[in-house]
Design an enzyme around this catalytic site. Structure first.
Site, PDB file in Angstrom:
ATOM      1  N   ASN A  95       0.875  -1.177   0.000  1.00 48.69           N
ATOM      2  CA  ASN A  95       0.000   0.000   0.000  1.00 48.69           C
ATOM      3  C   ASN A  95       0.908   1.221   0.000  1.00 48.69           C
ATOM      4  O   ASN A  95       1.385   1.649   1.046  1.00 48.69           O
ATOM      5  CB  ASN A  95      -0.906  -0.020   1.229  1.00 48.69           C
ATOM      6  CG  ASN A  95      -1.922   1.120   1.235  1.00 48.69           C
ATOM      7  OD1 ASN A  95      -1.819   2.061   0.451  1.00 48.69           O
ATOM      8  ND2 ASN A  95      -2.894   1.038   2.125  1.00 48.69           N
ATOM      9  N   ARG A 116      -2.647  -2.024  -3.573  1.00 46.61           N
ATOM     10  CA  ARG A 116      -3.810  -1.133  -3.499  1.00 46.61           C
ATOM     11  C   ARG A 116      -3.617  -0.034  -4.533  1.00 46.61           C
ATOM     12  O   ARG A 116      -2.641   0.722  -4.483  1.00 46.61           O
ATOM     13  CB  ARG A 116      -3.927  -0.512  -2.109  1.00 46.61           C
ATOM     14  CG  ARG A 116      -5.098   0.475  -2.007  1.00 46.61           C
ATOM     15  CD  ARG A 116      -5.011   1.327  -0.758  1.00 46.61           C
ATOM     16  NE  ARG A 116      -6.064   2.317  -0.721  1.00 46.61           N
ATOM     17  CZ  ARG A 116      -5.969   3.497  -0.123  1.00 46.61           C
ATOM     18  NH1 ARG A 116      -4.853   3.832   0.489  1.00 46.61           N
ATOM     19  NH2 ARG A 116      -6.977   4.337  -0.133  1.00 46.61           N
ATOM     20  N   HIS A 171     -12.140   4.127  -1.110  1.00 44.05           N
ATOM     21  CA  HIS A 171     -12.058   3.298   0.104  1.00 44.05           C
ATOM     22  C   HIS A 171     -12.831   1.987  -0.062  1.00 44.05           C
ATOM     23  O   HIS A 171     -13.250   1.372   0.918  1.00 44.05           O
ATOM     24  CB  HIS A 171     -12.597   4.054   1.331  1.00 44.05           C
ATOM     25  CG  HIS A 171     -11.767   5.238   1.715  1.00 44.05           C
ATOM     26  ND1 HIS A 171     -12.310   6.472   2.000  1.00 44.05           N
ATOM     27  CD2 HIS A 171     -10.427   5.386   1.854  1.00 44.05           C
ATOM     28  CE1 HIS A 171     -11.344   7.324   2.294  1.00 44.05           C
ATOM     29  NE2 HIS A 171     -10.193   6.681   2.206  1.00 44.05           N
ATOM     30  N   ARG A 175      -7.369  17.436   3.074  1.00 49.60           N
ATOM     31  CA  ARG A 175      -8.263  17.677   1.938  1.00 49.60           C
ATOM     32  C   ARG A 175      -9.581  18.254   2.443  1.00 49.60           C
ATOM     33  O   ARG A 175     -10.060  17.864   3.507  1.00 49.60           O
ATOM     34  CB  ARG A 175      -8.501  16.382   1.167  1.00 49.60           C
ATOM     35  CG  ARG A 175      -7.295  15.914   0.357  1.00 49.60           C
ATOM     36  CD  ARG A 175      -7.487  14.506  -0.187  1.00 49.60           C
ATOM     37  NE  ARG A 175      -7.013  13.501   0.765  1.00 49.60           N
ATOM     38  CZ  ARG A 175      -7.230  12.193   0.629  1.00 49.60           C
ATOM     39  NH1 ARG A 175      -7.940  11.735  -0.373  1.00 49.60           N
ATOM     40  NH2 ARG A 175      -6.749  11.349   1.530  1.00 49.60           N
ATOM     41  N   GLU A 203      -7.817  -3.733   4.878  1.00 51.89           N
ATOM     42  CA  GLU A 203      -7.724  -3.675   3.422  1.00 51.89           C
ATOM     43  C   GLU A 203      -6.682  -4.657   2.891  1.00 51.89           C
ATOM     44  O   GLU A 203      -6.855  -5.238   1.810  1.00 51.89           O
ATOM     45  CB  GLU A 203      -7.367  -2.253   2.989  1.00 51.89           C
ATOM     46  CG  GLU A 203      -8.410  -1.218   3.336  1.00 51.89           C
ATOM     47  CD  GLU A 203      -7.848   0.194   3.382  1.00 51.89           C
ATOM     48  OE1 GLU A 203      -8.351   1.052   2.649  1.00 51.89           O
ATOM     49  OE2 GLU A 203      -6.905   0.430   4.172  1.00 51.89           O
TER      50      GLU A 203
END
Length: 395
Positions: free
Chosen positions: A9, A97, A185, A245, A382
């Site tokens: 990742n 990912r 996500h 963000r 994940e």
């Protein structure tokens, strides 16, 4: 176990990884975590390489020279060399990912030159994340050209959205060119949906909203186990406020920046790296540091995060016709009891009630007995989803 799968990742300044042992059985659920670690501070003055075994034993903990972790490619080479010294055989495959799969990649895919070219075309849609993932892939293609590599997409889980949910109110020609609401996500949401089928099957099959709150934040509305809508859209800038963000933002703000002479690169830096909790608090992008501050700006940032997150969750109820269960996950969602409480206070009108003791202790079920909506805290994984997809594709 001789065979292993490496999961990577790659972020903009960190490189996380996990190694799994591959079972002889055909059941991917039998994947065994062996170790995990990260290279942090990439491109900075004090990068750090850490690895620990599944049992918690520290396998590596060293400060690196800036040159040793100058970029993601260097971090990938560092890890490859470290593993080569410790494994009898190289991994049978590496799963990555990849944040953006665009309109075409709706499931994991084995990476070849053509796929890589298509993924490079999506870099403008995820400028913080996509280049890092592709850089890691390219390094492995160079040093181990026969290595099987699998790209797993954060956008794929949301390809069950309706045509209405996926569109913006802009000329249809732009939709045909790929300007649509993708959602992100997805690997996390896939894991949580599957985990909720184990914890509360009836709720998992009903009206479920999952709030993935971390450095990047979004929420996803699911019904019958499928993604119906998400707060994120065309890029990972939209929706809930995040560490750096802004989340939902009037497009006119971008026009204002441009009219003031800001270049696209300057606008991108503001939106991706200088906004969100960092911009609001003026202190940090880390919610823990903001929570520890007693400044008005820090308090306002926490209140803003809770308000807009609750607003996003409430809005998703429209997509699924109500709410049976709410799940918090990711770094903030799993560990910040105060943030969960602030968010749920603003959802009281929906019948959301927390048990203060359960919430403070980060129990799995944190809702009160009289809550009309069940509220859960479920750690995400994940990396396991990526490993399972990689193994399934190999077999």
């Amino acid at each position: 176990m001789d065979d292993t799968i490496l999961v990577v990742n790659a972020g903009s300044s960190s490189f996380k990884f996990r190694l799994y042992g591959v079972p002889a059985t055909q059941d991917p659920a039998a994947l065994e975590p062996l170790l995990d670690g990260q290279v942090s501070g990439i491109g900075g003055r004090q990068p750090h390489f850490k690895v620990k075994a599944a049992d918690g034993q520290r396998l590596a903990d060293q400060l690196l020279t800036p040159e040793a972790a100058r970029d993601i490619g260097a971090a990938q080479e560092l890890l490859s060399n470290w593993l080569a010294d410790r494994l009898d055989n190289p991994p049978v495959a590496i799963g990555h990912r990849v944040v953006h799969g665009g309109p075409d990649f709706t499931e994991p895919v084995r990476v070849d030159a053509e796929v890589l070219q298509q993924l490079h075309a999506l870099v403008p849609l995820a400028p913080l994340h996509q280049p890092s993932a592709l850089e890691a892939i390219e390094v492995i293609r160079r040093i181990a050209p026969d290595m099987a590599q699998v790209a797993c997409f954060d956008t794929a889980f949301h390809r069950t959205h309706s045509g209405v949910a996926d569109r913006y109110a802009i000329p249809e020609a732009m939709f045909e060119q790929g300007v649509r609401r993708y959602g992100f996500h997805g690997l996390s949401y896939e894991f949580i949906q599957r985990r909720m089928r184990e914890i509360a099957p009836a709720l998992a099959a009903g009206r479920l909203i999952v709030a993935h709150l971390g450095s990047g934040s979004s929420a996803c509305a699911m019904k019958d186990g499928l993604s119906v809508d998400s707060t994120m859209g065309f890029t990972a800038l939209d929706g809930l406020p995040m560490s750096t963000r802004p989340g939902r933002l009037d497009a006119g703000v971008v026009l204002w920046m441009m009219e003031r002479g800001m270049t696209p690169e300057q606008v991108q830096r503001v939106l991706y790296k200088e906004s969100g909790m960092l911009g609001l608090s003026g202190i940090s992008a880390d919610m823990r540091e903001i929570a520890a501050s007693d400044t008005d700006a820090a308090r306002r940032a926490r209140e803003y995060f809770a308000w807009r997150t609750a607003e996003g969750i409430a809005g998703l109820c429209v997509a699924i016709g109500g709410l049976d269960a709410l799940v918090f996950t990711a770094g903030v969602g799993e560990n910040d009891a105060a943030a969960r409480a602030l968010i749920c206070e603003r959802l009281d009108w929906l019948g959301v009630r927390l048990d203060a003791t359960r919430n403070q202790g980060c129990a799995t079920l944190i809702s009160a007995e009289d809550s009309r909506v069940a509220v859960y805290v479920v750690p995400t994984n994940e990396e396991l989803v990526i490993a399972e997809h990689t193994l399934a594709l190999l077999r």
